[in-house]
Design a protein around this motif. Sequence first.
Motif, mmCIF file in Angstrom:
data_model
loop_
_atom_site.group_PDB
_atom_site.id
_atom_site.type_symbol
_atom_site.label_atom_id
_atom_site.label_comp_id
_atom_site.label_asym_id
_atom_site.label_seq_id
_atom_site.Cartn_x
_atom_site.Cartn_y
_atom_site.Cartn_z
ATOM 1 N N GLU A 247 0.829 -1.209 0.000
ATOM 2 C CA GLU A 247 0.000 0.000 0.000
ATOM 3 C C GLU A 247 0.863 1.259 0.000
ATOM 4 N N ALA A 248 1.947 1.234 0.760
ATOM 5 C CA ALA A 248 2.846 2.389 0.791
ATOM 6 C C ALA A 248 3.528 2.579 -0.562
ATOM 7 N N LEU A 249 3.927 1.479 -1.197
ATOM 8 C CA LEU A 249 4.555 1.565 -2.519
ATOM 9 C C LEU A 249 3.558 2.079 -3.551
ATOM 10 N N ALA A 250 2.315 1.577 -3.461
ATOM 11 C CA ALA A 250 1.286 2.026 -4.396
ATOM 12 C C ALA A 250 1.040 3.530 -4.266
ATOM 13 N N ALA A 251 1.037 4.033 -3.038
ATOM 14 C CA ALA A 251 0.833 5.468 -2.817
ATOM 15 C C ALA A 251 1.964 6.282 -3.441
ATOM 16 N N THR A 252 3.171 5.768 -3.349
ATOM 17 C CA THR A 252 4.312 6.453 -3.953
ATOM 18 C C THR A 252 4.164 6.541 -5.461
ATOM 19 N N LEU A 253 3.761 5.444 -6.092
ATOM 20 C CA LEU A 253 3.603 5.462 -7.545
ATOM 21 C C LEU A 253 2.422 6.330 -7.966
ATOM 22 N N ARG A 254 1.369 6.371 -7.160
ATOM 23 C CA ARG A 254 0.207 7.207 -7.479
ATOM 24 C C ARG A 254 0.557 8.696 -7.461
ATOM 25 N N ALA A 255 1.572 9.049 -6.703
ATOM 26 C CA ALA A 255 1.964 10.455 -6.613
ATOM 27 C C ALA A 255 2.400 11.010 -7.965
ATOM 28 N N GLY A 256 2.818 10.111 -8.864
ATOM 29 C CA GLY A 256 3.113 10.514 -10.233
ATOM 30 C C GLY A 256 4.386 11.307 -10.417
ATOM 31 N N LYS A 257 5.271 11.311 -9.440
ATOM 32 C CA LYS A 257 6.519 12.057 -9.581
ATOM 33 C C LYS A 257 7.463 11.304 -10.518
ATOM 34 N N PRO A 258 8.285 12.019 -11.279
ATOM 35 C CA PRO A 258 9.210 11.343 -12.209
ATOM 36 C C PRO A 258 10.247 10.525 -11.458
ATOM 37 N N ALA A 259 10.739 9.507 -12.137
ATOM 38 C CA ALA A 259 11.735 8.632 -11.524
ATOM 39 C C ALA A 259 13.064 9.356 -11.362
ATOM 40 N N LEU A 260 13.750 9.051 -10.287
ATOM 41 C CA LEU A 260 15.145 9.444 -10.148
ATOM 42 C C LEU A 260 15.954 8.373 -10.885
ATOM 43 N N GLU A 261 16.768 8.787 -11.842
ATOM 44 C CA GLU A 261 17.520 7.816 -12.644
ATOM 45 C C GLU A 261 19.006 7.966 -12.382
ATOM 46 N N LEU A 262 19.651 6.818 -12.217
ATOM 47 C CA LEU A 262 21.076 6.806 -11.896
ATOM 48 C C LEU A 262 21.756 5.738 -12.745
ATOM 49 N N PRO A 263 22.740 6.109 -13.567
ATOM 50 C CA PRO A 263 23.427 5.115 -14.400
ATOM 51 C C PRO A 263 24.507 4.381 -13.613
ATOM 52 N N SER A 264 24.794 3.172 -14.040
ATOM 53 C CA SER A 264 25.934 2.442 -13.483
ATOM 54 C C SER A 264 27.110 2.596 -14.443
ATOM 55 N N ALA A 265 28.216 1.982 -14.112
ATOM 56 C CA ALA A 265 29.382 2.007 -14.996
ATOM 57 C C ALA A 265 29.360 0.848 -15.986
ATOM 58 N N GLN A 266 28.300 0.022 -15.948
ATOM 59 C CA GLN A 266 28.298 -1.217 -16.723
ATOM 60 C C GLN A 266 27.543 -1.071 -18.035
ATOM 61 N N ILE A 267 28.222 -1.455 -19.140
ATOM 62 C CA ILE A 267 27.585 -1.482 -20.447
ATOM 63 C C ILE A 267 27.566 -2.921 -20.952
ATOM 64 N N ILE A 268 26.565 -3.244 -21.772
ATOM 65 C CA ILE A 268 26.381 -4.621 -22.243
ATOM 66 C C ILE A 268 25.994 -4.615 -23.714
ATOM 67 N N GLY A 269 26.170 -5.783 -24.355
ATOM 68 C CA GLY A 269 25.705 -5.989 -25.716
ATOM 69 C C GLY A 269 24.257 -6.442 -25.721
ATOM 70 N N GLY A 270 23.650 -6.439 -26.893
ATOM 71 C CA GLY A 270 22.235 -6.770 -26.993
ATOM 72 C C GLY A 270 21.883 -8.174 -26.571
ATOM 73 N N GLU A 271 22.797 -9.125 -26.746
ATOM 74 C CA GLU A 271 22.537 -10.520 -26.379
ATOM 75 C C GLU A 271 23.267 -10.933 -25.099
ATOM 76 N N GLU A 272 23.871 -9.993 -24.431
ATOM 77 C CA GLU A 272 24.673 -10.303 -23.248
ATOM 78 C C GLU A 272 23.784 -10.425 -22.011
ATOM 79 N N PRO A 273 23.808 -11.573 -21.332
ATOM 80 C CA PRO A 273 22.946 -11.741 -20.158
ATOM 81 C C PRO A 273 23.423 -10.899 -18.977
ATOM 82 N N PHE A 274 22.465 -10.470 -18.157
ATOM 83 C CA PHE A 274 22.821 -9.703 -16.964
ATOM 84 C C PHE A 274 22.005 -10.140 -15.753
#
Length: 406
Positions: A247-274
């Motif tokens: 319920e708490a998670l649902a309330a957070t998503l209902r708030a409609g605020k944009p996601a905070l996005e953070l990149p990692s240092a890891q890059i992969i190929g299209g068929e590379e499993p992660f």
Amino acid sequence: MSKTPTADQLRNRLVDEILTERRVPATVERAMRTVPRDAFLPGLDLENAYTDQAVTIKDNPGKPLPLSCASVPSVVAVMLEQLDARAADDVLEIGAGTGYNAALLAEIANHGSVTTVDIDPDVALHARTRLNAAGYEHVTVIERDGLLGAPENAPYDRIIATVGIWDIPAAWWDQLKDGGRLVLPLRWRGQTQSVALTRRGDQLVSDGMELCGFVPIVGQNGEKTSPLDADDTIRVHYDEDQDVDPEALAATLRAGKPALELPSAQIIGGEEPFDGVWLRATAGDDRVCRLEVTPRALEQELLRKPAMPVRSPVLVEGNSLAYLTVTREDAEAERPFRLGAAAYGPQAEELARDLVAHIDAWGSDRSAVLRMTVTPAGHVPAAGHVISKPESRITLTWCRGQAAGA
């Protein structure tokens, strides 16, 4: 005018296709070239019987997954390789399905015995009927709760489960010989891996894991699923020991605020499993769950697209969550995708940083593996990160480099 291929030709073509992706033991290859899969799927045309796909044999009304199905042949091959059954072995299979897998086991353990168990009377009858028709009358089929095993034919050199298992039943310990092997699709922290375990006294020690997906066994309810929106288009899957407040998670998503996005240092190929990111995170973080996002939720842009909408790892704490993302950058032609985190809620930044730390820890040595040791409940668990379940204790340790373990 080309001739319609025969069942033998289609069967050998399927096995050839599997072998282009993975080498399997000669015993497994021979069994798969011998057993007619179409004989266990009456009514299905030959082309589909010999396609590398699962086939539902009994629906489960009101549930998203079928009650029983014929597993994907390539997954069958992988699990039989993990099982490493020998000619004189006594083998127990949990989940009879169509009877096809039991027939393969009968070909491999041709001087031993095969017992297969299924809780559903229709499924057990189907397996018995098809095994008889295909010439495998000597396989024992028992209609029973698979969690109880089959003590009448125990002990077993090998036990294999072809249904998703959330907790290893105490009864199976009593029926597996010391030194014997157990292969099962084990579910923890929202994911399923086919884990190969060898019994060493009061421990089961892994020497291999393969990503897979299986219908859950009837009777184990430790894994929970909760919707995070009114239309049930976003769901979180978690274990009963985890502190998750839907319920708490649902309330957070209902708030409609944009996601905070953070990149990692890891890059992969299209068929590379992660999927190793998920495994790596479970070795020390009890906040790891599974996020499921339907196409409808993505169309409505209810949240930033996860790396794998149907099954992405997510860290959950209070009313905040952070999940895995993949972003195309094209900076490197061969590896154009960057892994990262998208997070929502008051602790979004903290959780995003923690998830990126898991991603980078995996990326620092992608050949590292997860080692699992299982002990019965009531026994002292092995050293490492322990996940406690009613009948077992699962200890996870991250081992660097292929030589370190599975």
